[in-house]
Design an enzyme around this catalytic site. Sequence first.
Site, PDB file in Angstrom:
ATOM      1  CG  LEU A 291      -1.998  -1.068   1.285  1.00 22.54           C
ATOM      2  CD1 LEU A 291      -2.740  -0.983   2.612  1.00 22.54           C
ATOM      3  CD2 LEU A 291      -2.968  -0.938   0.122  1.00 22.54           C
ATOM      4  N   GLY A 292       2.010   1.210   0.637  1.00 25.33           N
ATOM      5  CA  GLY A 292       2.841   2.400   0.718  1.00 25.33           C
ATOM      6  C   GLY A 292       4.178   2.104   1.351  1.00 25.33           C
TER       7      GLY A 292
ATOM      8  N   GLY B 222       7.371   4.054   3.697  1.00 27.87           N
ATOM      9  CA  GLY B 222       7.765   5.201   4.496  1.00 27.87           C
ATOM     10  C   GLY B 222       9.129   5.013   5.107  1.00 27.87           C
TER      11      GLY B 222
ATOM     12  CG  PHE C 103       7.579   3.684   9.571  1.00 29.85           C
ATOM     13  CD1 PHE C 103       7.123   4.989   9.516  1.00 29.85           C
ATOM     14  CD2 PHE C 103       6.790   2.684   9.062  1.00 29.85           C
ATOM     15  CE1 PHE C 103       5.884   5.269   8.968  1.00 29.85           C
ATOM     16  CE2 PHE C 103       5.553   2.962   8.518  1.00 29.85           C
ATOM     17  CZ  PHE C 103       5.103   4.265   8.471  1.00 29.85           C
TER      18      PHE C 103
ATOM     19  NE  ARG D 158       9.207  -2.111   0.754  1.00 35.68           N
ATOM     20  CZ  ARG D 158       9.365  -2.581  -0.475  1.00 35.68           C
ATOM     21  NH1 ARG D 158       8.550  -3.521  -0.927  1.00 35.68           N
ATOM     22  NH2 ARG D 158      10.330  -2.140  -1.252  1.00 35.68           N
TER      23      ARG D 158
ATOM     24  CE  LYS E 141       2.398   2.649  10.180  1.00 36.65           C
ATOM     25  NZ  LYS E 141       2.315   3.874  11.004  1.00 36.65           N
TER      26      LYS E 141
ATOM     27  CG  ASP F 145       3.789  14.733   8.391  1.00 40.86           C
ATOM     28  OD1 ASP F 145       3.934  15.720   7.640  1.00 40.86           O
ATOM     29  OD2 ASP F 145       4.082  13.573   8.055  1.00 40.86           O
TER      30      ASP F 145
END
Length: 855
Positions: free
Chosen positions: A516-517, A519, A521, A523, A538, A634
């Site tokens: 999905l994404g 970052g 830290f 995935r 996550k 953020d």
Amino acid sequence: MVFTKSLLVLLWFLSCYTTTTSSALFNPPDNYLISCGSSQNITFQNRIFVPDSLHSSLVLKIGNSSVATSTTSNNSTNSIYQTARVFSSLASYRFKITSLGRHWIRLHFSPINNSTWNLTSASITVVTEDFVLLNNFSFNNFNGSYIFKEYTVNVTSEFLTLSFIPSNNSVVFVNAIEVVSVPDNLIPDQALALNPSTPFSGLSLLAFETVYRLNMGGPLLTSQNDTLGRQWDNDAEYLHVNSSVLVVTANPSSIKYSPSVTQETAPNMVYATADTMGDANVASPSFNVTWVLPVDPDFRYFVRVHFCDIVSQALNTLVFNLYVNDDLALGSLDLSTLTNGLKVPYFKDFISNGSVESSGVLTVSVGPDSQADITNATMNGLEVLKISNEAKSLSGVSSVKSLLPGGSGSKSKKKAVIIGSLVGAVTLILLIAVCCYCCLVASRKQRSTSPQEGGNGHPWLPLPLYGLSQTLTKSTASHKSATASCISLASTHLGRCFMFQEIMDATNKFDESSLLGVGGFGRVYKGTLEDGTKVAVKRGNPRSEQGMAEFRTEIEMLSKLRHRHLVSLIGYCDERSEMILVYEYMANGPLRSHLYGADLPPLSWKQRLEICIGAARGLHYLHTGASQSIIHRDVKTTNILLDENLVAKVADFGLSKTGPSLDQTHVSTAVKGSFGYLDPEYFRRQQLTEKSDVYSFGVVLMEVLCCRPALNPVLPREQVNIAEWAMAWQKKGLLDQIMDSNLTGKVNPASLKKFGETAEKCLAEYGVDRPSMGDVLWNLEYALQLEETSSALMEPDDNSTNHIPGIPMAPMEPFDNSMSIIDRGGVNSGTGTDDDAEDATTSAVFSQLVHPRGR
């Protein structure tokens, strides 16, 4: 704009300016200045451009071409843009090169008004024999007078050929061309690459495109002021905080060049002005002056920084640091030590790996060294050049052979297919062998290592220490649970403790198709539990220091927060030293994907208001609902997630910070956040308050209204930053002129007016002038009421209050910052409760990720 320059700098230049071309040290062996389509010589910036049909050393190979002449009145300052050569088929210019080596290729384009051709619809592709310079460049968003492109290529043969390729059903044109020799030592073959810090060699084999060439603190310098015909732009519009700098000037004649830095490196007018740290009343000596430069994230960049100490009165008093994309490029930089004097120019080259900058922003900063006696930093000039990629392209991934019709690429097609087939077969055999070996090794490791042993070396402890007891529990969702146990804190709301095998099964062994994404830290994967529940997993990256810190922060925040409009947590897994959090899956993903960048139906105005209200409720709870306020840091449209009913939840607490206590006004902290959303006062003073979130939320409001990114580098410069651009329209009372075209005629003017006023207050320069999130929520709910109620009955005048009959709220004036918002109708204001927790699990969520380099 808080600068001490303006008139003073201009007067200073007029008083001491002498034309630098009169003392030019470099006489280019090749110096083609071509006016395309012209019938006579044209003088432009004190240089003579010769018609392309009359130059003796130029061969023009054309198919179908014609000359376009502007129908508007002639402007002598832009005279080379009055004519253009127009091609409807492949055409080329062939230049005879007398001195091999690097050459500048400068292209001038202006879609002039012409009765025959509509040049604004042109699609331009330009290539040399080896490099793609432009690929399908269009003028869709063009609203200026001309476009100038500058490239440097290493010419290794007797001729340089520039080919212009029109796309289907289009034409290509060019107004003027420059091909000029570059001094041999201007661009080195090697520079220092950052992150990781290693030498980068082979620059002589690559092509470059000039993206930025900035004169810090000084005015625009044209080719008349530069011995090499370069243009240096003023840096003001790229400063992240304009008021953060103080401009210092010196007499250009006082600049002392050295053998290693000459007039060709940069004009003395560049070294004679500098941006230094202004008196910004910063709380932290680590305050930096930062330039934010939108770039194409798919390329590397050559960064040259120019320095000259025109600030100090004595040696060894100015010591500072240089950062490129938050990486320390130069530490404890003492210019007087490096140059053995004052007013002696110095420069340094770096390679920045733009491919990891998913935000499309390159930042360059200077700040004082922690050991320096004087808190100051300076910069005089900055050059940023795009580096050609593996396809030898500066525009996309297509090679020259793939763009040239009927070129040499097609002649060797059969040969390439045969070779490719052989290579593919060999590669497949090797791949199968490697996979078999890896499976064998993994199988042996799994048999030799028990899950309990993996728990002995946890690099993290996902158990916030809030004085709560720890209990050992086993997951009972699977028969595999009996093979291991892990630590769980039900009372801390960390939720269910998952076995690693359960996570593997849910994500199909972390299948890339479920990604999905990504970052800082780690995935996020989409998964499905045994009972059919969709989840977002996550998985932390233990090798990322930033990721581990953000991961722990998010755990600590989520363990003590429960609210319908905040992301909720199902559970976690810390088996085998893993760092895994499990969230319920958010069906409609991030808000941003519903605004732009995805093929999704447009949101109605009412839906947008309801989403903004939901996000505001979540942020208001963060600021006021817990025992101590929490600042998100953020807030942006990728961190506002939508469930299947488009209910908004605030996500991604990796940068969150506990707010000030009752006896404090702010928290001093290193600046973190996302460019485009970052509070300028927080950036300038490094003093964090809840009002920093309010500013970011104001950017979100404008993003929701206009359906465009917070930063868009492809737009004209005055439109790049949505906050500045939208505020200019709001102050003119014309916000409806820039809102999403899907909303035209569908928005109650009174509702839009209140929405615009709310966003304007949020985007105030100083935090004290911004409303609290409670006030923002109040006004957004008022805007929703106006949308749902007759405009004639609810039209607010300039003296109206924000009291809405029928809504159970305490009456107050709009944006009364003296009030402390304790409770609002429809907003959970207490500490986290079981009811809150139950409410928080009613919709699916996952934490949207962005690359940390964009923060």
